[in-house]
Design an enzyme around this catalytic site. Structure first.
Site, PDB file in Angstrom:
ATOM      1  N   SER A  14      -2.815  49.400  -7.351  1.00 55.71           N
ATOM      2  CA  SER A  14      -3.767  50.428  -7.807  1.00 55.71           C
ATOM      3  C   SER A  14      -3.142  51.515  -8.670  1.00 55.71           C
ATOM      4  O   SER A  14      -3.796  52.515  -8.985  1.00 55.71           O
ATOM      5  CB  SER A  14      -4.490  51.091  -6.609  1.00 55.71           C
ATOM      6  OG  SER A  14      -5.215  50.141  -5.868  1.00 55.71           O
ATOM      7  N   SER A  15      -1.891  51.325  -9.095  1.00 55.50           N
ATOM      8  CA  SER A  15      -1.255  52.354  -9.929  1.00 55.50           C
ATOM      9  C   SER A  15      -1.694  52.271 -11.386  1.00 55.50           C
ATOM     10  O   SER A  15      -1.480  53.216 -12.153  1.00 55.50           O
ATOM     11  CB  SER A  15       0.264  52.251  -9.831  1.00 55.50           C
ATOM     12  OG  SER A  15       0.716  50.992 -10.312  1.00 55.50           O
ATOM     13  N   GLY A  16      -2.283  51.151 -11.803  1.00 58.35           N
ATOM     14  CA  GLY A  16      -2.787  51.026 -13.174  1.00 58.35           C
ATOM     15  C   GLY A  16      -2.090  49.976 -14.010  1.00 58.35           C
ATOM     16  O   GLY A  16      -2.308  49.897 -15.225  1.00 58.35           O
ATOM     17  N   ASP A  38      -0.288  38.490  -8.536  1.00 59.77           N
ATOM     18  CA  ASP A  38      -1.538  38.211  -7.826  1.00 59.77           C
ATOM     19  C   ASP A  38      -2.132  36.887  -8.286  1.00 59.77           C
ATOM     20  O   ASP A  38      -2.506  36.035  -7.465  1.00 59.77           O
ATOM     21  CB  ASP A  38      -2.550  39.331  -8.051  1.00 59.77           C
ATOM     22  CG  ASP A  38      -2.221  40.588  -7.272  1.00 59.77           C
ATOM     23  OD1 ASP A  38      -1.380  40.516  -6.356  1.00 59.77           O
ATOM     24  OD2 ASP A  38      -2.797  41.642  -7.582  1.00 59.77           O
TER      25      ASP A  38
END
Length: 200
Positions: A14-16, A38
Protein backbone atom coordinates in the site's frame (compact mmCIF):
# COMPACT_ATOMS: atom_id res chain seq x y z
CA UNK A 1 23.86 -6.77 -25.73
CA UNK A 2 23.18 -3.82 -23.43
CA UNK A 3 21.71 -4.90 -20.09
CA UNK A 4 18.19 -3.80 -19.29
CA UNK A 5 17.72 -1.33 -16.46
CA UNK A 6 16.05 -2.65 -13.29
CA UNK A 7 13.93 -0.04 -11.48
CA UNK A 8 13.56 -1.67 -8.08
CA UNK A 9 10.76 -0.18 -5.98
CA UNK A 10 11.22 -0.79 -2.25
CA UNK A 11 8.20 -0.16 -0.04
CA UNK A 12 5.57 -1.81 2.09
CA UNK A 13 2.23 -3.02 0.87
CA UNK A 14 0.00 0.00 0.00
CA UNK A 15 2.97 2.38 -0.22
CA UNK A 16 2.23 3.17 -3.89
CA UNK A 17 4.63 0.91 -5.80
CA UNK A 18 2.07 -0.45 -8.25
CA UNK A 19 0.69 3.02 -9.05
CA UNK A 20 4.20 4.23 -9.87
CA UNK A 21 4.79 1.10 -11.95
CA UNK A 22 1.65 1.81 -13.97
CA UNK A 23 2.83 5.34 -14.73
CA UNK A 24 6.23 4.06 -15.87
CA UNK A 25 4.58 1.49 -18.13
CA UNK A 26 2.26 4.08 -19.67
CA UNK A 27 4.94 6.61 -20.63
CA UNK A 28 6.43 6.44 -24.12
CA UNK A 29 10.05 7.44 -23.57
CA UNK A 30 11.45 4.20 -22.12
CA UNK A 31 9.90 0.76 -22.57
CA UNK A 32 9.47 -1.22 -19.34
CA UNK A 33 8.05 -4.58 -18.30
CA UNK A 34 6.42 -4.89 -14.89
CA UNK A 35 7.33 -7.83 -12.67
CA UNK A 36 5.23 -7.98 -9.50
CA UNK A 37 5.77 -10.52 -6.75
CA UNK A 38 1.98 -10.58 -6.19
CA UNK A 39 1.30 -11.53 -9.82
CA UNK A 40 4.22 -13.95 -9.82
CA UNK A 41 2.95 -15.82 -6.75
CA UNK A 42 -0.79 -15.63 -7.23
CA UNK A 43 -0.75 -16.10 -10.98
CA UNK A 44 1.56 -19.11 -11.02
CA UNK A 45 1.84 -20.69 -7.60
CA UNK A 46 -1.01 -19.55 -5.37
CA UNK A 47 -3.12 -22.67 -5.87
CA UNK A 48 -0.15 -24.93 -5.14
CA UNK A 49 0.67 -23.15 -1.88
CA UNK A 50 -3.01 -23.26 -0.88
CA UNK A 51 -3.00 -27.02 -1.54
CA UNK A 52 -0.02 -27.51 0.76
CA UNK A 53 -1.61 -25.40 3.48
CA UNK A 54 -4.97 -27.20 3.38
CA UNK A 55 -3.98 -30.79 2.63
CA UNK A 56 -0.85 -31.23 4.71
CA UNK A 57 -0.71 -31.63 8.46
CA UNK A 58 2.07 -31.88 11.01
CA UNK A 59 4.51 -34.68 10.37
CA UNK A 60 5.08 -37.49 12.86
CA UNK A 61 8.07 -35.78 14.44
CA UNK A 62 6.09 -32.61 15.05
CA UNK A 63 7.62 -30.50 12.29
CA UNK A 64 5.14 -27.83 11.31
CA UNK A 65 3.97 -27.81 7.71
CA UNK A 66 4.65 -24.06 7.68
CA UNK A 67 8.34 -24.90 7.47
CA UNK A 68 7.74 -26.76 4.21
CA UNK A 69 5.69 -23.87 2.85
CA UNK A 70 8.44 -21.44 3.82
CA UNK A 71 11.04 -23.46 1.93
CA UNK A 72 8.84 -23.37 -1.17
CA UNK A 73 8.28 -19.61 -0.82
CA UNK A 74 12.02 -19.03 -0.48
CA UNK A 75 12.60 -21.01 -3.66
CA UNK A 76 9.91 -19.06 -5.52
CA UNK A 77 11.37 -15.73 -4.42
CA UNK A 78 14.77 -16.86 -5.73
CA UNK A 79 13.05 -17.78 -9.01
CA UNK A 80 11.42 -14.34 -9.09
CA UNK A 81 14.76 -12.54 -8.78
CA UNK A 82 16.37 -14.94 -11.24
CA UNK A 83 13.65 -13.98 -13.72
CA UNK A 84 14.43 -10.29 -13.16
CA UNK A 85 18.11 -11.02 -13.80
CA UNK A 86 17.30 -12.97 -16.97
CA UNK A 87 15.13 -10.17 -18.36
CA UNK A 88 17.86 -7.59 -17.73
CA UNK A 89 20.39 -9.91 -19.36
CA UNK A 90 18.21 -9.96 -22.48
CA UNK A 91 18.15 -6.15 -22.61
CA UNK A 92 14.64 -5.76 -21.17
CA UNK A 93 14.01 -2.85 -18.78
CA UNK A 94 12.11 -4.09 -15.73
CA UNK A 95 10.10 -2.41 -12.98
CA UNK A 96 10.32 -4.67 -9.92
CA UNK A 97 7.38 -4.42 -7.53
CA UNK A 98 7.93 -6.46 -4.38
CA UNK A 99 8.19 -6.25 -0.57
CA UNK A 100 11.59 -6.84 1.04
CA UNK A 101 10.44 -8.13 4.41
CA UNK A 102 13.02 -10.90 4.82
CA UNK A 103 16.76 -10.35 5.30
CA UNK A 104 17.92 -13.65 3.80
CA UNK A 105 15.74 -13.31 0.71
CA UNK A 106 16.97 -9.79 0.09
CA UNK A 107 20.57 -10.96 0.41
CA UNK A 108 19.74 -13.56 -2.24
CA UNK A 109 18.39 -10.73 -4.38
CA UNK A 110 21.60 -8.73 -3.91
CA UNK A 111 23.71 -11.72 -4.89
CA UNK A 112 21.72 -12.31 -8.08
CA UNK A 113 21.40 -8.71 -9.24
CA UNK A 114 24.61 -7.04 -8.06
CA UNK A 115 26.15 -7.15 -11.56
CA UNK A 116 23.02 -5.67 -13.17
CA UNK A 117 22.12 -1.96 -13.48
CA UNK A 118 19.67 -1.48 -10.57
CA UNK A 119 18.02 1.85 -9.76
CA UNK A 120 16.97 1.34 -6.14
CA UNK A 121 13.94 3.49 -5.30
CA UNK A 122 12.54 4.01 -1.82
CA UNK A 123 8.74 4.33 -1.93
CA UNK A 124 7.59 5.75 1.39
CA UNK A 125 4.71 7.31 3.28
CA UNK A 126 3.67 7.61 6.92
CA UNK A 127 2.19 4.78 8.97
CA UNK A 128 -1.00 6.80 9.30
CA UNK A 129 -1.32 7.03 5.53
CA UNK A 130 -0.70 3.30 5.13
CA UNK A 131 -3.50 2.55 7.60
CA UNK A 132 -5.84 4.93 5.72
CA UNK A 133 -5.05 3.30 2.36
CA UNK A 134 -5.57 -0.21 3.72
CA UNK A 135 -9.03 0.76 4.94
CA UNK A 136 -9.90 1.88 1.41
CA UNK A 137 -8.70 -1.37 -0.16
CA UNK A 138 -10.50 -4.70 -0.16
CA UNK A 139 -7.54 -6.84 -1.20
CA UNK A 140 -5.21 -6.33 1.78
CA UNK A 141 -5.23 -7.68 5.31
CA UNK A 142 -5.60 -4.94 7.89
CA UNK A 143 -2.27 -4.17 9.57
CA UNK A 144 -0.17 -5.82 6.86
CA UNK A 145 1.75 -2.68 5.87
CA UNK A 146 2.51 -1.72 9.47
CA UNK A 147 3.78 -5.25 10.20
CA UNK A 148 6.22 -4.85 7.28
CA UNK A 149 7.23 -1.27 8.00
CA UNK A 150 10.35 -1.56 10.17
CA UNK A 151 12.05 -4.35 8.25
CA UNK A 152 11.22 -2.97 4.78
CA UNK A 153 12.54 0.50 5.61
CA UNK A 154 15.65 -0.77 7.36
CA UNK A 155 17.16 -0.41 3.88
CA UNK A 156 17.94 3.29 4.15
CA UNK A 157 20.27 3.43 1.13
CA UNK A 158 18.54 4.55 -2.07
CA UNK A 159 19.41 6.08 -5.40
CA UNK A 160 16.19 8.08 -5.13
CA UNK A 161 13.50 8.28 -2.43
CA UNK A 162 9.86 9.14 -3.17
CA UNK A 163 7.20 10.11 -0.63
CA UNK A 164 3.86 9.06 -2.12
CA UNK A 165 2.00 11.03 0.53
CA UNK A 166 3.20 14.29 -1.04
CA UNK A 167 3.87 13.18 -4.62
CA UNK A 168 1.37 11.81 -7.12
CA UNK A 169 2.26 8.60 -9.01
CA UNK A 170 2.97 10.48 -12.25
CA UNK A 171 5.28 12.88 -10.37
CA UNK A 172 7.14 9.92 -8.88
CA UNK A 173 7.50 8.34 -12.32
CA UNK A 174 8.84 11.62 -13.75
CA UNK A 175 11.44 11.87 -10.98
CA UNK A 176 12.59 8.34 -11.79
CA UNK A 177 12.80 9.21 -15.50
CA UNK A 178 14.74 12.39 -14.67
CA UNK A 179 17.25 10.30 -12.73
CA UNK A 180 17.65 7.94 -15.69
CA UNK A 181 18.05 10.85 -18.12
CA UNK A 182 20.77 12.37 -15.93
CA UNK A 183 22.99 9.30 -16.42
CA UNK A 184 23.87 9.40 -12.73
CA UNK A 185 25.38 6.23 -11.35
CA UNK A 186 23.06 3.76 -9.63
CA UNK A 187 25.13 3.02 -6.52
CA UNK A 188 22.70 2.08 -3.73
CA UNK A 189 22.64 -1.65 -4.51
CA UNK A 190 26.43 -1.84 -4.50
CA UNK A 191 26.57 -0.06 -1.13
CA UNK A 192 23.93 -2.41 0.31
CA UNK A 193 25.84 -5.42 -1.00
CA UNK A 194 29.06 -4.22 0.66
CA UNK A 195 27.13 -3.74 3.90
CA UNK A 196 25.70 -7.26 3.60
CA UNK A 197 29.09 -8.83 2.88
CA UNK A 198 30.70 -6.92 5.76
CA UNK A 199 28.05 -8.14 8.19
CA UNK A 200 28.46 -11.81 7.22
Amino acid sequence: MKQGLIVFLNGTSSSGKTSISTELLNQNEISFRHLSIDDFFHGLFHDYIDFINTKCSKSADGEDVEVSVQIIIDSLVTLFYSTVKFMSEKGINVVVDTVNDNEERFNTCLGLLIDRPVLFVGVTCSKEELIRREKLREDRQSGLAISQYDIVYRLNEYDIELNTETLRPNECANLILNFIRSNRECSAFKKLNKRSVGAS
